[in-house]
Design an enzyme around this catalytic site. Structure first.
Site, short mmCIF file in Angstrom:
data_model
loop_
_atom_site.label_atom_id
_atom_site.label_comp_id
_atom_site.label_asym_id
_atom_site.label_seq_id
_atom_site.Cartn_x
_atom_site.Cartn_y
_atom_site.Cartn_z
N LYS A 13 7.05 1.12 0.36
CA LYS A 13 7.52 0.16 -0.26
C LYS A 13 7.46 0.23 -2.06
O LYS A 13 8.53 0.08 -2.60
CB LYS A 13 6.60 -1.24 0.08
CG LYS A 13 6.68 -1.58 1.52
CD LYS A 13 6.04 -2.76 1.84
CE LYS A 13 4.45 -2.93 1.37
NZ LYS A 13 3.44 -2.01 2.25
N ARG A 88 2.63 -11.62 3.54
CA ARG A 88 1.94 -10.73 4.12
C ARG A 88 1.53 -11.47 5.66
O ARG A 88 0.89 -10.73 6.60
CB ARG A 88 0.63 -10.14 3.70
CG ARG A 88 0.84 -8.68 3.39
CD ARG A 88 -0.18 -8.43 2.59
NE ARG A 88 -0.55 -6.90 2.59
CZ ARG A 88 -0.33 -5.90 1.63
NH1 ARG A 88 0.29 -6.57 0.71
NH2 ARG A 88 -0.63 -4.97 1.73
N ARG A 127 -2.41 9.95 -1.33
CA ARG A 127 -1.70 9.43 -2.49
C ARG A 127 -2.37 9.26 -3.92
O ARG A 127 -3.77 9.31 -3.80
CB ARG A 127 -1.39 7.96 -2.00
CG ARG A 127 -0.65 7.09 -3.00
CD ARG A 127 0.14 5.94 -2.56
NE ARG A 127 -0.96 4.83 -1.90
CZ ARG A 127 -0.43 3.66 -1.35
NH1 ARG A 127 0.62 3.56 -1.12
NH2 ARG A 127 -1.42 2.87 -0.85
N ARG A 160 -6.46 5.20 -5.27
CA ARG A 160 -6.73 3.66 -5.38
C ARG A 160 -8.11 3.64 -4.71
O ARG A 160 -8.12 4.50 -3.68
CB ARG A 160 -5.47 3.34 -4.56
CG ARG A 160 -4.48 2.68 -5.71
CD ARG A 160 -3.46 1.96 -4.78
NE ARG A 160 -3.79 0.99 -3.73
CZ ARG A 160 -2.73 0.38 -3.14
NH1 ARG A 160 -1.38 0.64 -3.28
NH2 ARG A 160 -3.34 -0.35 -1.88
N ARG A 171 -6.45 -1.83 6.90
CA ARG A 171 -5.41 -2.29 6.24
C ARG A 171 -4.30 -2.15 7.49
O ARG A 171 -3.52 -3.12 7.46
CB ARG A 171 -4.97 -1.40 5.00
CG ARG A 171 -5.84 -1.88 4.06
CD ARG A 171 -5.98 -0.87 2.71
NE ARG A 171 -4.69 -0.61 2.06
CZ ARG A 171 -4.33 0.65 1.54
NH1 ARG A 171 -5.01 1.51 1.39
NH2 ARG A 171 -3.13 0.59 0.81
P1 AMP Z 1 -0.80 -3.28 -1.37
O1 AMP Z 1 -0.93 -2.81 -2.87
O2 AMP Z 1 0.41 -4.09 -1.32
O3 AMP Z 1 -1.11 -2.11 -0.55
O4 AMP Z 1 -2.13 -4.33 -1.71
C1 AMP Z 1 -3.39 -3.72 -1.58
C2 AMP Z 1 -4.36 -4.99 -1.18
O5 AMP Z 1 -4.08 -6.14 -1.95
C3 AMP Z 1 -4.29 -5.55 0.31
O6 AMP Z 1 -5.03 -4.48 1.21
C4 AMP Z 1 -5.02 -6.82 0.17
O7 AMP Z 1 -6.15 -6.77 0.28
C5 AMP Z 1 -4.32 -7.28 -1.27
N1 AMP Z 1 -3.07 -8.01 -1.37
C6 AMP Z 1 -1.86 -7.69 -1.34
N2 AMP Z 1 -0.97 -8.42 -1.26
C7 AMP Z 1 -1.38 -9.39 -0.51
C8 AMP Z 1 -1.12 -10.69 -0.02
N3 AMP Z 1 0.42 -11.05 -0.06
N4 AMP Z 1 -1.79 -11.45 0.94
C9 AMP Z 1 -3.15 -10.99 0.89
N5 AMP Z 1 -3.50 -10.01 0.22
C10 AMP Z 1 -2.96 -9.18 -0.48
#
Ligand code: AMP
Length: 216
Positions: A13, A88, A127, A160, A171
């Protein structure tokens, strides 16, 4: 165009969003990036988010929704935006729908990037990201131009905190349980466009994504 990028962690994404920013100038709104910035800056919001992110769980809605609402109200989102990592859950999608309704707007397209779980684990654990420009690499599939150095010249690519195998599996569980119902949610609204990324390079996925989004 008001676009959502949907898909499991590691599906690409962020990579596709960055390519779409270049070709469309729509801003990328990544809730993960905003939350990580809050964690790094030690803000109250970052403190509330950190333990959930480290455990691979979703951050509570009250932390995330306000962030998105504030960001969507900014001037650069007027002509369109790209949401990456939000919504999400079906609950977040319903709140977003109301939020946009109040602005006389709606979601036009949802790009679903689909990749097999085992490939996702390999992608995420390898990554690495540039702390300066945000470029995303993979140690094997998409290595940086030279060891530990980004194409922008910055030295020291970072992994990360939540990109380890144990957290990745959490996740993925969160994705399958809480996020994948959005496929039907947006499918029922007639805005879902699907691209399979399994075994494909980012450029190939990008070409197919542009096609399904009607971007040439
Ligand atoms: P990402 O970078 O999109 O993989 O997000 C990393 C982490 O941020 C996720 O595993 C969640 O803990 C948190 N996170 C990101 N977006 C959301 C969302 N829309 N709702 C809840 N937690 C989020």
């Amino acid at each position: 165009m008001n676009l959502i990028l949907l898909g499991p962690p590691g599906a690409g994404k962020g990579t596709q969003a960055k390519k779409l920013v270049v070709s469309t100038s729509m801003p990328q709104i990544s809730t993960g990036d905003m939350l990580r910035a809050g964690v790094a800056a030690g803000t109250d919001l970052g403190k509330q988010a950190k333990e959930h992110m480290d455990a691979g769980r979703l951050v509570p809605d009250e932390v995330v929704i306000g962030l998105v609402e504030e960001r969507l109200a900014q001037a650069d989102c007027k002509e369109g935006f790209m949401l990456d990592g939000f919504p999400r859950t079906v609950h977040q999608a319903e709140i977003l729908e109301k939020m946009l309704d109040g602005m006389g707007r709606q979601i036009d397209n949802v790009l679903l990037l689909d990749v097999d779980d085992e490939e996702l684990v390999k992608r995420i654990t390898g990554r690495r990201t540039c702390g300066k420009c945000g470029a995303i690499y993979h140690l094997v599939f998409s290595p940086p131009p030279s060891d530990d150095t980004c194409s922008c010249g910055s030295i020291g690519l970072v992994q990360r905190a939540d990109d380890n195998e144990v957290t990745v599996r959490e996740r993925l569980t969160a994705y399958h349980d809480q996020t994948s119902p959005l496929i039907d949610f947006y499918g029922n609204r007639g805005v879902l466009r699907k691209v399979s990324g399994t075994g494909k390079k980012a450029d190939e996925v990008f070409e197919q994504s542009k096609k399904v989004l009607g971007l040439g």
